[in-house]
Write an enzyme that holds these catalytic residues in place. Sequence first.
Site, PDB file in Angstrom:
ATOM      1  N   HIS A   1      44.588  47.739  28.732  1.00  0.00           N
ATOM      2  CA  HIS A   1      45.593  48.317  29.628  1.00  0.00           C
ATOM      3  C   HIS A   1      46.873  48.632  28.865  1.00  0.00           C
ATOM      4  O   HIS A   1      47.478  49.682  29.046  1.00  0.00           O
ATOM      5  CB  HIS A   1      45.967  47.299  30.717  1.00  0.00           C
TER       6      HIS A   1
ATOM      7  N   GLU B   1      41.301  52.396  28.729  1.00  0.00           N
ATOM      8  CA  GLU B   1      40.915  51.622  29.904  1.00  0.00           C
ATOM      9  C   GLU B   1      40.290  52.517  30.981  1.00  0.00           C
ATOM     10  O   GLU B   1      39.414  52.096  31.715  1.00  0.00           O
ATOM     11  CB  GLU B   1      42.166  50.902  30.425  1.00  0.00           C
TER      12      GLU B   1
HETATM   13  N1  LIG Z   1      46.743  38.625  38.206  1.00  0.00           N
HETATM   14  C1  LIG Z   1      47.596  39.613  37.910  1.00  0.00           C
HETATM   15  N2  LIG Z   1      48.915  39.347  37.805  1.00  0.00           N
HETATM   16  C2  LIG Z   1      49.793  40.344  37.492  1.00  0.00           C
HETATM   17  N3  LIG Z   1      49.451  41.616  37.299  1.00  0.00           N
HETATM   18  C3  LIG Z   1      48.155  41.931  37.381  1.00  0.00           C
HETATM   19  C4  LIG Z   1      47.157  40.944  37.692  1.00  0.00           C
HETATM   20  N4  LIG Z   1      45.943  41.545  37.693  1.00  0.00           N
HETATM   21  C5  LIG Z   1      46.169  42.852  37.396  1.00  0.00           C
HETATM   22  N5  LIG Z   1      47.485  43.095  37.205  1.00  0.00           N
HETATM   23  C6  LIG Z   1      48.114  44.397  36.865  1.00  0.00           C
HETATM   24  O1  LIG Z   1      47.599  45.387  37.720  1.00  0.00           O
HETATM   25  C7  LIG Z   1      47.422  46.631  37.026  1.00  0.00           C
HETATM   26  C8  LIG Z   1      45.969  47.058  37.223  1.00  0.00           C
HETATM   27  O2  LIG Z   1      45.707  48.280  36.610  1.00  0.00           O
HETATM   28  P1  LIG Z   1      44.285  49.061  36.750  1.00  0.00           P
HETATM   29  O3  LIG Z   1      44.265  50.249  35.865  1.00  0.00           O
HETATM   30  O4  LIG Z   1      43.175  48.074  36.590  1.00  0.00           O
HETATM   31  O5  LIG Z   1      44.423  49.582  38.135  1.00  0.00           O
HETATM   32  P2  LIG Z   1      43.658  49.796  39.462  1.00  0.00           P
HETATM   33  O6  LIG Z   1      44.151  51.063  39.978  1.00  0.00           O
HETATM   34  O7  LIG Z   1      43.733  48.592  40.309  1.00  0.00           O
HETATM   35  O8  LIG Z   1      42.230  49.788  39.125  1.00  0.00           O
HETATM   36  P3  LIG Z   1      41.258  50.848  38.843  1.00  0.00           P
HETATM   37  O9  LIG Z   1      41.159  50.682  37.408  1.00  0.00           O
HETATM   38  O10 LIG Z   1      40.120  50.433  39.681  1.00  0.00           O
HETATM   39  O11 LIG Z   1      41.783  52.151  39.183  1.00  0.00           O
HETATM   40  C9  LIG Z   1      47.856  46.362  35.599  1.00  0.00           C
HETATM   41  O12 LIG Z   1      49.204  46.753  35.430  1.00  0.00           O
HETATM   42  C10 LIG Z   1      47.756  44.835  35.468  1.00  0.00           C
HETATM   43  O13 LIG Z   1      48.676  44.259  34.552  1.00  0.00           O
END
Ligand SMILES: Nc1ncnc2c1ncn2[C@@H]1O[C@H](COP(=O)(O)OP(=O)(O)OP(=O)(O)O)[C@@H](O)[C@H]1O
Length: 345
Positions: free
Chosen positions: A307, A10
């Site tokens: 993820h 991811e």
């Molecule tokens: N609608 C939702 N409800 C519950 N959990 C969510 C939802 N959307 C995202 N998540 C959770 O949020 C987390 C996002 O992880 P991600 O790696 O995308 O992180 P980030 O730090 O926001 O983004 P980036 O990738 O930009 O660094 C994951 O654990 C995912 O399951």
Amino acid sequence: MIQIDGAYGEGGGQILRTALALSLATGTPFTITRIRANRNRPGLMRQHLAAVSAATAVGHARTIGAALGAGRLTFQPEGVYPGRYRFDVGSAGSATLVLQAILPPLLTAEGDTRLILEGGTHNPFAPPFDFLDRTFLPMIRRMGPEVTATLARPGFFPAGGGRFQVDIRPCLRLNGFDLLQRGSVNRCSAAAVTAKLPRHIAERELAVIRRHITLKDDCLSVIEVSDSPGPGNIVTLAVESDAVTEIFSGFGRRGVPAEKVAMAVVAEAREYLAADVPVGRRLADQLLVPLALAGRGRFRTLPPSRHTRTNAHVIQQFLEVDITFDAKADGSYEIAVSSRHDATD
Ligand SMILES: Nc1ncnc2c1ncn2[C@@H]1O[C@H](COP(=O)(O)OP(=O)(O)OP(=O)(O)O)[C@@H](O)[C@H]1O
């Protein structure tokens, strides 16, 4: 020193948060490179920096490279120090994601912790507060610790400024669990929240949900909040079953009709309901760290997201556990976490 590739799978912020949490829990230092390499704006953003500072405080850690935009970071914790902390993302970055980096080690720390977290509480691409409170934390309590979250004020993107409190009474050792059956669905309810936006947005969202999902009248609510610093809108659909409450959410955005926001929620909930699994896709990736710390656990879920697979990979760099993905004939997956030591004992 564990070497983590932030571009793996991811390639997002979760790799960093999982590494911080497990580094604290195991006392193992790590270096991460190519942080968030697969994102449009790679490197540490404010929300990730806030997670690093929170983990640094909780672990009295030595940290090298924690700067906005940085692609490389070294983190060396001294221990896990429970207590009272206040962490502010300082933007609308998600405060619930900051919690992901520090909650796991505090679940078995040597004392109680009270956290005040400030920033975004209802952000797209992050667990909204309701999911944390009603979906994720009940799973954690099932494992032994007493953890509660209380929302003081919602904070939406882009203004942020939300706040919640988390109280943690740890246990000696986390107990893993098996969550293979959903049982009956006892209640479905939908809530549409608006802050500083017209009420009709919420009403239109609920009308869409009602058209596609069978809901009783008293299971629909419009909530107009007045204490959020900026405008915002979230619509949630909660599916309460014997085993778990799953929450699906959509976030209002300028230029996106309320109907479209609600339809995306309907689609996610329908997929979950049709699959007859207890664990939805987001909960699946979030359960892996606590179950791995427990050393065992199994759950049935939808086909895993990137993820989830990425998280499994990072976890196995820190802990002596195997995480397996078993595709079933009905299209569901059973994900199992087991300790490598148990296998050889
Ligand atoms: N609608 C939702 N409800 C519950 N959990 C969510 C939802 N959307 C995202 N998540 C959770 O949020 C987390 C996002 O992880 P991600 O790696 O995308 O992180 P980030 O730090 O926001 O983004 P980036 O990738 O930009 O660094 C994951 O654990 C995912 O399951």
